[in-house]
Each structure stands twice: as C-alpha cells, then as structure tokens.
Design an enzyme around this catalytic site. Sequence first.
Site, PDB file in Angstrom:
ATOM      1  N   CYS B  86       0.653  -0.913  -0.152  1.00 59.42           N
ATOM      2  CA  CYS B  86       0.286  -0.067  -0.311  1.00 59.42           C
ATOM      3  C   CYS B  86       0.980   1.386   0.286  1.00 59.42           C
ATOM      4  O   CYS B  86       1.697   1.854  -0.824  1.00 59.42           O
ATOM      5  CB  CYS B  86      -1.454   0.378   1.406  1.00 59.42           C
ATOM      6  SG  CYS B  86      -2.111   1.267   0.911  1.00 59.42           S
ATOM      7  N   HIS B 196      -3.455  -5.560   1.157  1.00 54.81           N
ATOM      8  CA  HIS B 196      -2.911  -5.825   2.984  1.00 54.81           C
ATOM      9  C   HIS B 196      -4.072  -7.059   3.411  1.00 54.81           C
ATOM     10  O   HIS B 196      -3.945  -7.815   4.132  1.00 54.81           O
ATOM     11  CB  HIS B 196      -3.278  -5.015   3.755  1.00 54.81           C
ATOM     12  CG  HIS B 196      -3.196  -3.410   3.690  1.00 54.81           C
ATOM     13  ND1 HIS B 196      -2.577  -2.716   4.003  1.00 54.81           N
ATOM     14  CD2 HIS B 196      -4.430  -2.253   3.129  1.00 54.81           C
ATOM     15  CE1 HIS B 196      -1.991  -1.309   3.892  1.00 54.81           C
ATOM     16  NE2 HIS B 196      -3.218  -1.738   3.291  1.00 54.81           N
ATOM     17  N   GLU B 198      -1.548  -8.538   4.963  1.00 54.32           N
ATOM     18  CA  GLU B 198      -0.839  -8.410   7.048  1.00 54.32           C
ATOM     19  C   GLU B 198      -2.284  -8.739   7.235  1.00 54.32           C
ATOM     20  O   GLU B 198      -2.022  -8.904   8.848  1.00 54.32           O
ATOM     21  CB  GLU B 198      -0.244  -7.590   7.215  1.00 54.32           C
ATOM     22  CG  GLU B 198      -0.471  -5.807   7.179  1.00 54.32           C
ATOM     23  CD  GLU B 198      -0.719  -5.266   5.745  1.00 54.32           C
ATOM     24  OE1 GLU B 198      -0.279  -5.698   4.955  1.00 54.32           O
ATOM     25  OE2 GLU B 198      -1.075  -3.981   6.269  1.00 54.32           O
TER      26      GLU B 198
END
Lengths: 82, 230
Positions: B86, B196, B198
């Site tokens: 990002c 994302h 994560e």
Amino acid sequence: MTYRVHIRVVPRAGLLDPQGQAVEHALAALGFEGAGDVRIGRAIELAIDARSADAAEASAREMCERLLANPVTEDYSLVVEA
Amino acid sequence: MLRVAVVRFPGSNCDWDTYHAVAGAGADARFVWHRDTDLQQAEVVILPGGFSYGDYLRSGAIARFSPVMQAVQKHAAAGGAVLGICNGFQILCEAQLLPGALVRNDRLTFVSRPVWVRVERTDTFCTSAYTRGTEMRIPVAHGDGCYVADDDTLRLLEAEGRVVLRYTRGENPNGSVADIAGVCNPAGTVVGFMPHPERYADPVTGSDVGAGFFRSIAAWLPGGTARSTT
C-alpha cells in the site's frame, strides 16, 4: 538576490483526472455552460536566493524534476519573478 | 532464521500488523526507524502501509527521501528483497524502484474493503507459497491506489510477466489500468502491491488467506532463486 518562483503542477494531459471531472460536472450543475477540460493540480510558491533569474529557474526546474512533480503523472510550468 | 526489517515512517500504521504476520510465519521480524541507516542485516525489507508524512505533496513522495530509503536503495541494488504494501508500494514507485505511479482512486473515495485478487506470479520471494492463478479476497484501504504507467512501461510489464497481483472478478476498486494491483522489478526482487495481506494473515481477523505472502518470505532462500510452486 531573492527570486519568487510560482510553480504550477497539473495532471499530465490524457491522464484521467477524476477531481477535474467531478468539478466539471459540478460547474455544469450550477449552470456554467461551456466550461470543460477542467484539470486540478497544485500551486507551489517559493523564494530562491540565486545570482540570476536563469540560475533561479534552473534550480526550480531541478526541484520540480526531483520532488515537486511526479514525472510519470504530472506536468509542471513555472514563472520566476525578481 | 530469515531476518525481516519492517520500516516505520512517521504515519506508518500497518507496522505492527506486518510485524505480527512476519513473526507468525516464523521469520525474525525487526522494526527499523525511518532515520536509521542500518537495516540490521535483514534479508528482506518491508515498507508497510499507512500515511507516511501525512501523504504531503503526493503519497510516498516525502518518505522517499528518508535516511532509511538510501539504505533500502542500496539493499535493492544489491539484489536484496523489498516488499512495499500500500503506502509502501507508493513509496517504491516514488523512489523509482518500481515503474509507474499511484494516483487518486477513479471514484475519488477512500476504499476500505476486501477485494478479489489473483496471484499472477509465484516466483518471487513473497508469492512462492501460492499457486499461479490463486484467487482470494484481501482487504484494500487506500485513497490513492489507481495504478498508472505509460504505454511502453505497461507493454514491458505484461511482456515480462511483472504484474504480480491483479484485481479480478470485476472488483477493480480504484480504476487501475489493466486491473493491476501489484508489480515487481525485472528480477522479481522488489515487489509492491496495494492489498493488505497482513490484515488477513491470522484467523482472528476473519481470514488468513494472506498468510502465504509471509510464509513465502520466511521460506525464501536469499541469494538463490525463489522457490516456486508452479
């Protein structure tokens, strides 16, 4: 000598400018007919200490190339004032 | 154990999530501050998501000049692995470690929701745990995620198979050209993408389909070619 530099940065011609489009639609909604090709960018003003206007312009151009404008998506123009 | 440096800029806000995902995959995660010039001998550097320097001027434009970025440039030039997620992707483009740029989403709104993406390339340090063509939903959260590049660059990216992730199932959330969600450098050692993983790396957040990116990293063999499952 101190020079005042006015820099305009706008989205490159041909690249989609969603902000410009949204404002264009808003202008039309307000009844401003005939307004088109709206591009939204940013204005940057700064002072440069340099020996000549040419030197100030060269310095400002380098600032644009390296930081103030993104060479992939933006064009810039500048005016140097004594 | 493979060492991974997670770089923190003022305004990074996915640093802990990324740290957690890296550590959870079994790698040695370390935080590195943006003023540091020492990457602590990390084999992999991750630039996490967030709003470094408040996104002033352009997203990623100021972070690029952080002291740590000189170390990241050197690391990348030496063939070291770098992943930008990002805002990290935006920084890598601004630093010209990746081609193109990320501009305002085409619908002008900040988009924060899971979207479908397809893994297009699996021979990189961060995608080797997936099979080519794998589709999954991963969260995106960005205002400036519309990927653009000139026509020559786009042709080159496609010809060299350098699109790593692509939005799919009609879910392009930002107007990115050719549904591009992520790209890599010619060697596949520098990768950037908008989604994302994560945030979907631990079942506690609702899904762990993104954990494969971090398992890939933890299993990566620096200096050798990345292992591919295809």
